[in-house]
Design a protein around this motif. Structure first.
Motif, PDB file in Angstrom:
ATOM      1  N   GLN A 196       0.702  -1.177   0.000  1.00 54.16           N
ATOM      2  CA  GLN A 196      -0.023  -0.129   0.135  1.00 54.16           C
ATOM      3  C   GLN A 196       0.832   1.208  -0.014  1.00 54.16           C
ATOM      4  OE1 GLN A 196      -2.594  -0.419   3.257  1.00 54.16           O
ATOM      5  NE2 GLN A 196      -3.761  -2.112   2.516  1.00 54.16           N
ATOM      6  N   GLN A 197       1.978   1.274   0.627  1.00 54.33           N
ATOM      7  CA  GLN A 197       2.551   2.487   0.857  1.00 54.33           C
ATOM      8  C   GLN A 197       3.859   2.633  -0.299  1.00 54.33           C
ATOM      9  OE1 GLN A 197       4.174   3.366   4.858  1.00 54.33           O
ATOM     10  NE2 GLN A 197       2.297   2.571   5.790  1.00 54.33           N
ATOM     11  N   VAL A 198       4.541   1.706  -0.558  1.00 56.40           N
ATOM     12  CA  VAL A 198       5.615   1.919  -1.389  1.00 56.40           C
ATOM     13  C   VAL A 198       5.221   2.317  -3.102  1.00 56.40           C
ATOM     14  CG1 VAL A 198       7.584   0.719  -2.742  1.00 56.40           C
ATOM     15  CG2 VAL A 198       7.212  -0.076  -0.320  1.00 56.40           C
ATOM     16  N   GLY A 199       5.704   3.455  -3.216  1.00 57.28           N
ATOM     17  CA  GLY A 199       5.373   4.111  -4.598  1.00 57.28           C
ATOM     18  C   GLY A 199       4.308   4.951  -4.377  1.00 57.28           C
ATOM     19  N   LYS A 200       3.941   5.261  -3.107  1.00 58.53           N
ATOM     20  CA  LYS A 200       2.772   6.311  -3.008  1.00 58.53           C
ATOM     21  C   LYS A 200       3.203   7.147  -1.639  1.00 58.53           C
ATOM     22  CE  LYS A 200      -0.678   3.040  -4.439  1.00 58.53           C
ATOM     23  NZ  LYS A 200      -1.738   1.896  -4.039  1.00 58.53           N
ATOM     24  N   ASP A 201       3.259   6.412  -0.508  1.00 56.35           N
ATOM     25  CA  ASP A 201       3.658   7.145   0.661  1.00 56.35           C
ATOM     26  C   ASP A 201       5.340   7.192   0.796  1.00 56.35           C
ATOM     27  OD1 ASP A 201       1.144   7.495   1.308  1.00 56.35           O
ATOM     28  OD2 ASP A 201       0.998   5.639   2.580  1.00 56.35           O
ATOM     29  N   ILE A 202       5.924   6.447   0.568  1.00 53.41           N
ATOM     30  CA  ILE A 202       7.275   6.237   0.449  1.00 53.41           C
ATOM     31  C   ILE A 202       7.918   5.424  -0.714  1.00 53.41           C
ATOM     32  CG2 ILE A 202       7.389   5.979   3.127  1.00 53.41           C
ATOM     33  CD1 ILE A 202       8.052   2.974   2.610  1.00 53.41           C
ATOM     34  N   PHE A 203       9.159   5.742  -1.035  1.00 51.58           N
ATOM     35  CA  PHE A 203       9.870   4.977  -2.149  1.00 51.58           C
ATOM     36  C   PHE A 203      10.999   4.472  -1.746  1.00 51.58           C
ATOM     37  CE2 PHE A 203       7.522   8.531  -4.042  1.00 51.58           C
ATOM     38  CZ  PHE A 203       6.759   7.962  -4.921  1.00 51.58           C
ATOM     39  N   PHE A 204      12.127   5.172  -0.723  1.00 52.64           N
ATOM     40  CA  PHE A 204      12.762   4.318  -0.085  1.00 52.64           C
ATOM     41  C   PHE A 204      12.588   3.635   1.177  1.00 52.64           C
ATOM     42  CE2 PHE A 204      16.982   4.194   1.864  1.00 52.64           C
ATOM     43  CZ  PHE A 204      17.878   3.458   1.022  1.00 52.64           C
ATOM     44  N   ASP A 205      13.104   2.380   1.578  1.00 47.04           N
ATOM     45  CA  ASP A 205      12.731   1.657   2.763  1.00 47.04           C
ATOM     46  C   ASP A 205      11.336   1.044   2.467  1.00 47.04           C
ATOM     47  OD1 ASP A 205      13.050   0.649   5.037  1.00 47.04           O
ATOM     48  OD2 ASP A 205      12.771   2.564   6.142  1.00 47.04           O
ATOM     49  N   LEU A 206      10.667   0.589   3.331  1.00 50.08           N
ATOM     50  CA  LEU A 206       9.638  -0.438   3.284  1.00 50.08           C
ATOM     51  C   LEU A 206       8.301   0.122   3.615  1.00 50.08           C
ATOM     52  CD1 LEU A 206      11.234  -3.977   4.152  1.00 50.08           C
ATOM     53  CD2 LEU A 206      10.363  -3.314   1.985  1.00 50.08           C
ATOM     54  N   VAL A 207       8.337   0.915   4.711  1.00 47.37           N
ATOM     55  CA  VAL A 207       7.161   1.217   5.503  1.00 47.37           C
ATOM     56  C   VAL A 207       7.291   2.236   6.367  1.00 47.37           C
ATOM     57  CG1 VAL A 207       7.197  -0.425   7.239  1.00 47.37           C
ATOM     58  CG2 VAL A 207       4.950  -0.024   6.406  1.00 47.37           C
ATOM     59  N   ASP A 208       6.338   3.177   6.647  1.00 47.84           N
ATOM     60  CA  ASP A 208       5.915   4.350   7.593  1.00 47.84           C
ATOM     61  C   ASP A 208       5.358   3.715   8.504  1.00 47.84           C
ATOM     62  OD1 ASP A 208       5.471   6.373   9.055  1.00 47.84           O
ATOM     63  OD2 ASP A 208       4.481   7.861   7.817  1.00 47.84           O
ATOM     64  N   HIS A 209       6.387   3.585   9.495  1.00 48.87           N
ATOM     65  CA  HIS A 209       5.499   2.683  10.798  1.00 48.87           C
ATOM     66  C   HIS A 209       4.464   3.512  11.452  1.00 48.87           C
ATOM     67  CE1 HIS A 209       8.969   0.101  10.500  1.00 48.87           C
ATOM     68  NE2 HIS A 209       8.198  -0.715  10.940  1.00 48.87           N
ATOM     69  N   ASP A 210       4.438   4.744  11.419  1.00 56.60           N
ATOM     70  CA  ASP A 210       3.230   5.541  11.995  1.00 56.60           C
ATOM     71  C   ASP A 210       1.992   5.256  11.389  1.00 56.60           C
ATOM     72  OD1 ASP A 210       5.112   6.733  13.926  1.00 56.60           O
ATOM     73  OD2 ASP A 210       5.458   8.473  12.767  1.00 56.60           O
ATOM     74  N   LYS A 211       1.869   4.526  10.193  1.00 55.61           N
ATOM     75  CA  LYS A 211       0.685   4.327   9.418  1.00 55.61           C
ATOM     76  C   LYS A 211       0.497   3.000   9.351  1.00 55.61           C
ATOM     77  CE  LYS A 211       1.517   8.305   6.564  1.00 55.61           C
ATOM     78  NZ  LYS A 211       1.917   8.814   5.099  1.00 55.61           N
TER      79      LYS A 211
END
Length: 241
Positions: A21-36
C-alpha cells in the motif's frame, strides 16, 4: 486492562500488505512508514505470546502461522526487519522487549501465503538463509512498487532467483532484468548494481535488505526520463527535498 501506568503502546506492526500500500505512494525508499500501520496497547506484564493471540483475532491469522521480526534502525535512517522474536522472548512480558528496544517496538509480521491464498507453515530460520524484500521499477510508468520477499541462501547467487523475480513481477520466465540494492537515500542516493555472479554473502546482503529490479532496457529503445532505479530515486529525493 488495569491502570494506565501498566499499559504500554506496542508500536507498530507492519505486514506485506502495508508495504504494497505504501511503497510508490507514501514512501519510495525503505519499506514502510510505521506511523501508518497497526498499533496495539497491552499491559506491561502481558506475555508476548498473548499478544500474538490478539493479532490472530485482529487479522484472522492463526498463531501457528505468525512469525514476528524486530525492526531496528540502521545507519541509513531506515528501519528494517532485523531478527525474529525468539521463543524465550515470546514467553516473557512485553515490557522486557520494550526495555531492550528503548521503549520502542516496531515489528514485522511474517506470514507465508500458499497458492490457495491461505497461510502455510513458515520456513525454518537458519543461519545460512536470509530474507530479502523486493521492489519492481517500471521506467515507462515511472512507478516503483513492492512485489514481495524471498528467502535465499547466503551461499546462493542472484542469478539463481531470476526466474522467481520474474514470477513476482509477472514477467516471462526468461525476461532479462537488472538488479540493484537500496543502500542510502540522504544526503545522496546510493542504489548500486548487484552482481548476479557473486554470492549474497559476498555482496554483504543480510536480513531485511531491499533489492529493486527492472527489465533490462535494450540499446536504442525509447528514451526514458528516469531509465533505471538509481535515476528514479534521485528524482524522488530532489523532488521531495
Amino acid at each position: 486492562m488495569g491502570d494506565s501506568s501498566s499499559i504500554l503502546r506496542l508500536s507498530q506492526v507492519s505486514r506485506d500488505e502495508d508495504h504494497r500500500q505504501q511503497v510508490g505512494k507514501d514512501i519510495f525508499f525503505d519499506l514502510v512508514d510505521h506511523d501508518k500501520v497497526f498499533s496495539h496497547r497491552v499491559q506491561k506484564q502481558t506475555p508476548f505470546a498473548c499478544f500474538k493471540e490478539e493479532i490472530a483475532r485482529r487479522f484472522g491469522i492463526a498463531v501457528y502461522y505468525q512469525r514476528f521480526w524486530l525492526c531496528t534502525k540502521r545507519q541509513n535512517h531506515t528501519c528494517r526487519p532485523h531478527r525474529p522474536v525468539t521463543p524465550l522472548e515470546e514467553a516473557q512480558p512485553v515490557e522486557l522487549l520494550l526495555k531492550a528496544n528503548k521503549d520502542e517496538l516496531k515489528l514485522f509480521l511474517e506470514v507465508e501465503i500458499g497458492k490457495d491464498s491461505w497461510p502455510v507453515p513458515l520456513p525454518a530460520k537458519t543461519k545460512d538463509k536470509i530474507m530479502l524484500f523486493f521492489k519492481l521499477y517500471d521506467p515507462f510508468r515511472e512507478e516503483l512498487r513492492y512485489v514481495g520477499r524471498l528467502w535465499v541462501k547466503l551461499a546462493g547467487k542472484p542469478k539463481e532467483i531470476l526466474t522467481k523475480l520474474n514470477e513476482l513481477a509477472g514477467f516471462a520466465p526468461d525476461q532479462e532484468i537488472q538488479i540493484f540494492e537500496e543502500i542510502k537515500f540522504h544526503p545522496n542516493v546510493m542504489c548500486e548494481h548487484v552482481d548476479r555472479e557473486l554470492t549474497f554473502q559476498a555482496s554483504q546482503l543480510e536480513d531485511g535488505d531491499i533489492i529493486c529490479f527492472q527489465k533490462l532496457l535494450q540499446v536504442g529503445t525509447v528514451k526514458y526520463r528516469y531509465p533505471d532505479v538509481p535515476s528514479f530515486l534521485e528524482h524522488v529525493r530532489n523532488r521531495d527535498s
